[in-house]
Write a protein that holds these residues in place. Structure first.
Motif, PDB file in Angstrom:
ATOM      1  N   THR A  80       0.898  -1.237   0.000  1.00  0.00           N
ATOM      2  CA  THR A  80      -0.080  -0.070  -0.084  1.00  0.00           C
ATOM      3  C   THR A  80       0.757   1.234   0.051  1.00  0.00           C
ATOM      4  N   ARG A  81       2.093   1.044   0.016  1.00  0.00           N
ATOM      5  CA  ARG A  81       3.086   2.128   0.355  1.00  0.00           C
ATOM      6  C   ARG A  81       2.793   3.266   1.128  1.00  0.00           C
ATOM      7  N   ALA A  82       2.286   2.652   2.564  1.00  0.00           N
ATOM      8  CA  ALA A  82       1.837   3.326   3.756  1.00  0.00           C
ATOM      9  C   ALA A  82       2.848   3.056   4.858  1.00  0.00           C
ATOM     10  N   TYR A  83       3.211   4.256   5.509  1.00  0.00           N
ATOM     11  CA  TYR A  83       4.043   4.306   6.601  1.00  0.00           C
ATOM     12  C   TYR A  83       2.890   4.461   7.921  1.00  0.00           C
ATOM     13  N   THR A  84       3.158   3.518   8.898  1.00  0.00           N
ATOM     14  CA  THR A  84       2.382   3.576   9.882  1.00  0.00           C
ATOM     15  C   THR A  84       3.225   4.275  10.944  1.00  0.00           C
ATOM     16  N   LEU A  85       3.007   5.298  11.739  1.00  0.00           N
ATOM     17  CA  LEU A  85       3.642   5.831  12.843  1.00  0.00           C
ATOM     18  C   LEU A  85       3.050   5.933  14.139  1.00  0.00           C
ATOM     19  N   VAL A  86       3.591   5.265  15.031  1.00  0.00           N
ATOM     20  CA  VAL A  86       2.969   5.101  16.551  1.00  0.00           C
ATOM     21  C   VAL A  86       3.995   5.915  17.371  1.00  0.00           C
ATOM     22  N   SER A  87       3.253   7.012  18.235  1.00  0.00           N
ATOM     23  CA  SER A  87       3.997   7.811  18.993  1.00  0.00           C
ATOM     24  C   SER A  87       3.026   8.318  20.070  1.00  0.00           C
ATOM     25  N   ALA A  88       3.781   8.575  21.228  1.00  0.00           N
ATOM     26  CA  ALA A  88       3.477   9.337  22.319  1.00  0.00           C
ATOM     27  C   ALA A  88       4.027  10.677  22.048  1.00  0.00           C
ATOM     28  N   GLY A  89       4.229  11.620  23.054  1.00  0.00           N
ATOM     29  CA  GLY A  89       4.888  12.859  23.040  1.00  0.00           C
ATOM     30  C   GLY A  89       3.991  13.986  23.153  1.00  0.00           C
ATOM     31  N   TYR A  90       4.545  14.746  24.200  1.00  0.00           N
ATOM     32  CA  TYR A  90       3.617  16.046  24.476  1.00  0.00           C
ATOM     33  C   TYR A  90       3.129  17.053  23.368  1.00  0.00           C
ATOM     34  N   ASN A  91       4.340  17.218  22.339  1.00  0.00           N
ATOM     35  CA  ASN A  91       4.371  18.367  21.515  1.00  0.00           C
ATOM     36  C   ASN A  91       5.582  18.411  20.649  1.00  0.00           C
ATOM     37  N   ILE A  92       5.117  19.066  19.467  1.00  0.00           N
ATOM     38  CA  ILE A  92       6.037  19.513  18.470  1.00  0.00           C
ATOM     39  C   ILE A  92       5.791  20.899  18.692  1.00  0.00           C
ATOM     40  N   TRP A  93       6.595  21.693  19.575  1.00  0.00           N
ATOM     41  CA  TRP A  93       6.412  22.996  19.636  1.00  0.00           C
ATOM     42  C   TRP A  93       7.326  23.571  20.964  1.00  0.00           C
ATOM     43  N   TYR A  94       7.129  24.790  21.341  1.00  0.00           N
ATOM     44  CA  TYR A  94       8.007  25.515  21.927  1.00  0.00           C
ATOM     45  C   TYR A  94       9.298  25.407  21.501  1.00  0.00           C
ATOM     46  N   GLN A  95      10.233  25.130  22.719  1.00  0.00           N
ATOM     47  CA  GLN A  95      11.867  25.168  22.411  1.00  0.00           C
ATOM     48  C   GLN A  95      12.412  23.722  22.246  1.00  0.00           C
ATOM     49  N   ARG A  96      11.536  22.756  22.357  1.00  0.00           N
ATOM     50  CA  ARG A  96      11.780  21.252  21.905  1.00  0.00           C
ATOM     51  C   ARG A  96      10.855  20.458  21.660  1.00  0.00           C
ATOM     52  N   ASP A  97      10.919  19.452  20.827  1.00  0.00           N
ATOM     53  CA  ASP A  97       9.710  18.430  20.529  1.00  0.00           C
ATOM     54  C   ASP A  97      10.157  16.944  20.921  1.00  0.00           C
ATOM     55  N   GLU A  98       8.843  16.189  21.174  1.00  0.00           N
ATOM     56  CA  GLU A  98       8.778  14.915  21.199  1.00  0.00           C
ATOM     57  C   GLU A  98       8.017  14.255  19.993  1.00  0.00           C
ATOM     58  N   PHE A  99       8.397  13.453  19.292  1.00  0.00           N
ATOM     59  CA  PHE A  99       7.738  12.831  18.020  1.00  0.00           C
ATOM     60  C   PHE A  99       8.461  11.708  17.433  1.00  0.00           C
ATOM     61  N   ARG A 100       7.809  10.778  16.885  1.00  0.00           N
ATOM     62  CA  ARG A 100       8.408   9.749  15.968  1.00  0.00           C
ATOM     63  C   ARG A 100       8.626  10.320  14.412  1.00  0.00           C
ATOM     64  N   TYR A 101       9.794  10.005  14.173  1.00  0.00           N
ATOM     65  CA  TYR A 101      10.518  10.900  12.933  1.00  0.00           C
ATOM     66  C   TYR A 101      10.738   9.622  12.152  1.00  0.00           C
ATOM     67  N   VAL A 102      10.665   9.584  10.765  1.00  0.00           N
ATOM     68  CA  VAL A 102      11.003   8.527  10.032  1.00  0.00           C
ATOM     69  C   VAL A 102      11.817   9.568   8.883  1.00  0.00           C
ATOM     70  N   TRP A 103      13.110   9.336   8.489  1.00  0.00           N
ATOM     71  CA  TRP A 103      13.930  10.493   7.773  1.00  0.00           C
ATOM     72  C   TRP A 103      14.912   9.936   6.849  1.00  0.00           C
ATOM     73  N   LYS A 104      15.309  10.838   6.284  1.00  0.00           N
ATOM     74  CA  LYS A 104      16.355  10.791   5.204  1.00  0.00           C
ATOM     75  C   LYS A 104      17.557  11.882   5.194  1.00  0.00           C
ATOM     76  N   GLN A 105      18.541  11.681   5.024  1.00  0.00           N
ATOM     77  CA  GLN A 105      19.502  12.937   5.002  1.00  0.00           C
ATOM     78  C   GLN A 105      19.675  13.359   3.549  1.00  0.00           C
ATOM     79  N   MET A 106      19.603  14.720   3.256  1.00  0.00           N
ATOM     80  CA  MET A 106      19.418  15.141   2.045  1.00  0.00           C
ATOM     81  C   MET A 106      20.328  16.714   1.925  1.00  0.00           C
ATOM     82  N   SER A 107      20.598  17.239   0.891  1.00  0.00           N
ATOM     83  CA  SER A 107      21.071  18.456   1.036  1.00  0.00           C
ATOM     84  C   SER A 107      20.341  19.081  -0.321  1.00  0.00           C
ATOM     85  N   GLY A 108      20.476  20.520  -0.522  1.00  0.00           N
ATOM     86  CA  GLY A 108      19.695  21.261  -1.644  1.00  0.00           C
ATOM     87  C   GLY A 108      18.179  21.309  -1.376  1.00  0.00           C
ATOM     88  N   ASP A 109      17.604  21.450  -2.506  1.00  0.00           N
ATOM     89  CA  ASP A 109      16.080  21.641  -2.760  1.00  0.00           C
ATOM     90  C   ASP A 109      15.502  20.518  -2.463  1.00  0.00           C
TER      91      ASP A 109
END
Length: 257
Positions: A80-109
């Motif tokens: 299905t080409r679907a990513y299922t993310l399960v996470s707790a975490g109080y917020n993505i806000w203020y001066q710090r975040d708590e969240f589940r993150y699926v990532w790739k390193q890149m540069s440029g546009d």
């Protein structure tokens, strides 16, 4: 006041049993309600990010940014080409975040877009499915975020430097705080575009061709940086689920669809 929540986890194959762990939720992390206003964390508060360097779909790794009190998880369904993310975490806000993150390193546009769904329709209204471009994986990193909230609010938010408070541009509210046509249910598809130091939000509310909304925002992020999808339940010790599918990720601007 601190609230203690019980967390259950099964252990071992040969002798399965349940372990009760007490999780202490600090006052500042409690979600907002009719009787409580969430406040920023203490200025010097941090938790280490927990990272797994292992490919998942088109991404290189996954992290619990800010080390939420209850660990998250991520999975990818090739059919299905679907990513299922399960996470707790109080917020993505203020001066710090708590969240589940699926990532790739890149540069440029960068062009990044995804369909968003919340399987549990009764989840907390402020939960956030996000598209994120971050300088690093620390909980207070410089970043640009497109967020779709559980109740339909959508914004472009950014942290201009490590440890600074987030700023936002709400793309479905007018300056007088009245709503427009974007604030009718949940957007079907969201996108973020980075062209040099310029970032824009893209949206499709009901399956129509994606189009930019709101004003562009300027932010410099040095390459290589992290690009990916994320989710936060907005509840410090309670996990929820978001599904992001049909993800498009291109290392150039103008490729959102």
């Amino acid at each position: 006041m601190k609230i203690k929540l019980a967390v259950l986890s099964g252990l071992f194959i040969y002798f399965p049993f349940l372990l009760i762990a007490q999780v202490e939720v600090p006052d500042w992390a409690l979600p907002g309600s009719a009787t409580h206003k969430q406040v920023p964390p203490p200025a010097d508060f941090h938790r280490d990010t927990k990272t797994e360097i292992k490919s998942i779909g088109i991404f290189q790794g996954q992290s619990d940014v800010g080390g939420a009190l209850v660990a998250g998880s991520s999975s990818y369904d090739r059919r299905t080409r679907a990513y299922t993310l399960v996470s707790a975490g109080y917020n993505i806000w203020y001066q710090r975040d708590e969240f589940r993150y699926v990532w790739k390193q890149m540069s440029g546009d960068v062009s990044l877009a995804a369909d968003v769904a919340f399987p549990d329709t009764a989840g907390y209204n402020d939960r956030k499915a996000v598209l994120v471009i971050r300088q690093g994986l620390g909980d207070d990193a410089r970043e640009m975020v497109v967020a779709l909230h559980g109740a339909g609010l959508m914004h472009l938010a950014w942290r201009a430097a490590n440890g600074e408070m987030m700023k936002e541009m709400r793309v479905n509210h007018r300056k007088d705080h009245s709503t427009d046509s974007l604030n009718v249910g949940l957007a079907k598809r969201i996108g973020i575009e980075k062209q040099g130091d310029t970032f824009r939000v893209w949206i499709s509310m009901h399956g129509e061709p994606m189009h930019p909304v709101g004003e562009p925002v300027q932010l410099h992020i040095d390459g290589p940086f992290y690009v990916g999808i994320g989710f936060c339940s907005h509840l410090p010790a309670t996990r929820d689920t978001a599904v992001l599918s049909r993800v498009v990720l291109a290392n150039e601007a103008g490729k959102i669809h």
